[in-house]
Design an enzyme around this catalytic site. Structure first.
Site, PDB file in Angstrom:
ATOM      1  CG  ASP A  72      -0.298  -0.433   2.505  1.00 34.60           C
ATOM      2  OD1 ASP A  72       0.942  -0.390   2.585  1.00 34.60           O
ATOM      3  OD2 ASP A  72      -1.010  -0.810   3.444  1.00 34.60           O
ATOM      4  CG  ASP A 141      -9.012  -1.672  12.059  1.00 37.12           C
ATOM      5  OD1 ASP A 141      -7.985  -2.255  11.623  1.00 37.12           O
ATOM      6  OD2 ASP A 141      -9.513  -0.678  11.497  1.00 37.12           O
TER       7      ASP A 141
HETATM    8  C1  GLP Z   1      -0.735   0.438   8.493  1.00 32.27           C
HETATM    9  C2  GLP Z   1      -0.357  -0.378   7.258  1.00 32.27           C
HETATM   10  C3  GLP Z   1      -0.526  -1.856   7.526  1.00 32.27           C
HETATM   11  C4  GLP Z   1       0.197  -2.232   8.813  1.00 32.27           C
HETATM   12  C5  GLP Z   1      -0.385  -1.447   9.949  1.00 32.27           C
HETATM   13  C6  GLP Z   1       0.220  -1.794  11.298  1.00 32.27           C
HETATM   14  O1  GLP Z   1      -2.100   0.529   8.634  1.00 32.27           O
HETATM   15  N1  GLP Z   1      -1.132  -0.038   6.112  1.00 32.27           N
HETATM   16  O2  GLP Z   1      -0.015  -2.600   6.423  1.00 32.27           O
HETATM   17  O3  GLP Z   1       0.064  -3.617   9.029  1.00 32.27           O
HETATM   18  O4  GLP Z   1      -0.166  -0.066   9.690  1.00 32.27           O
HETATM   19  O5  GLP Z   1       1.313  -1.015  11.610  1.00 32.27           O
HETATM   20  P1  GLP Z   1       2.289  -1.318  12.811  1.00 32.27           P
HETATM   21  O6  GLP Z   1       3.126  -2.477  12.365  1.00 32.27           O
HETATM   22  O7  GLP Z   1       3.104  -0.072  12.969  1.00 32.27           O
HETATM   23  O8  GLP Z   1       1.464  -1.650  13.996  1.00 32.27           O
END
Ligand code: GLP
Length: 264
Positions: A72, A141
């Site tokens: 993404d 979530d």
């Molecule tokens: C964002 C990304 C996700 C990722 C999530 C969790 O929303 N689009 O791909 O898994 O963050 O991030 P973190 O690993 O910092 O908790």
């Protein structure tokens, strides 16, 4: 679904890096076809990437024949912004490994025609041969990539609107101000992730515990998009003791028993 539980995120990250390296090496030993790898951002994979960087430096694995596609990217954030996923991936992985620049694919959130950008991305994935392995993280979530609650489990790469919750969680990267977090992103779909021959999802820390319990024990639902992993024949969750804390004791024991039996 398999669930690998490690004492902490460090051990989970090492397990994951070595697992990915083994998969790359195993394919390289039997074919000259590239290894097609899906990659994620977030704080969760950083230590896995650090270990992969060490392994590349030590000659234990090479990314020369790896083609990667990231999950993404924010819409409208300049590529050179420190919090763009382009910047993130170069900072934490690509600048330190031997993957050829032309093999790196990240969605362009500034493309003049975003729908065309998403369509071209799906085609490029198919042209590369489809994913051998998709590495993902999850949001609090239970979103995978930026597939927020109510994303179709059949979704493909497209423009998505972030929930207020996600913008608040990600505000830590934008001076603590949710309004500075772009409202939209480009994201591979749930079906794009599930099209991979293998999916590995990382979840570390108690903030992920409720989402992980829903994904593992709840119904497969668009409300927690990572739950779609239940329908995948080769899905693995790698987590730590904190992240697995909300599942039933018997579920926990079973995952441990499976791993013990397989390693016996
Ligand atoms: C964002 C990304 C996700 C990722 C999530 C969790 O929303 N689009 O791909 O898994 O963050 O991030 P973190 O690993 O910092 O908790």
């Amino acid at each position: 679904m398999k669930v690998i539980i490690r004492n902490n995120s460090h051990e989970g990250s090492l397990w994951t890096a070595h697992y990915i390296a083994d998969r790359i090496n195993e394919k390289a030993a039997r074919t000259s076809d590239p290894f097609v790898l899906g990659l994620c951002t977030g704080s969760t994979p950083i230590e896995t990437y650090a270990e992969l960087i060490r392994m590349v430096g030590a000659g234990e694995v090479s990314f020369r024949n790896v083609i990667s596609f990231n999950m993404d990217e924010y819409v409208g954030l300049p590529v050179e912004h420190p919090e763009s996923y382009h910047s993130f991936m170069h900072r934490y992985l690509f600048d330190h490994i031997d993957e050829p620049a032309e093999n790196i694919h990240i969605l362009d959130g500034n493309a003049p025609d975003l729908a065309a950008e998403c369509e071209a991305y799906e085609k490029a994935i198919v042209k590369a041969g489809g994913f051998d392995l998709f590495l993902g993280g999850i949001g609090e979530d239970g979103h995978i990539a930026f597939n927020e609650p109510f994303s179709s489990l059949e979704s493909r790469t497209r423009v998505v609107t972030l929930t207020q919750d996600t913008r608040e969680v990600n505000a830590r990267f934008f001076d603590g101000d949710p309004s500075k977090v772009p409202a939209q992103a480009l994201s591979v779909g749930v079906a794009t992730v599930l099209s991979a021959r293998e999916v590995v999802i990382l979840a570390f820390g108690s903030k992920k515990a409720r989402a992980l319990a829903s994904a593992i024990e709840g119904p497969m639902s668009h409300y927690c998009t990572v739950s779609a992993l239940q329908g995948h024949p080769f899905g693995t969750i790698v987590c730590d003791e904190d992240a697995i804390g909300e599942v039933k004791v018997n579920s926990y024991r079973y995952f441990k028993a499976v791993e013990a039996a397989e390693n016996a």
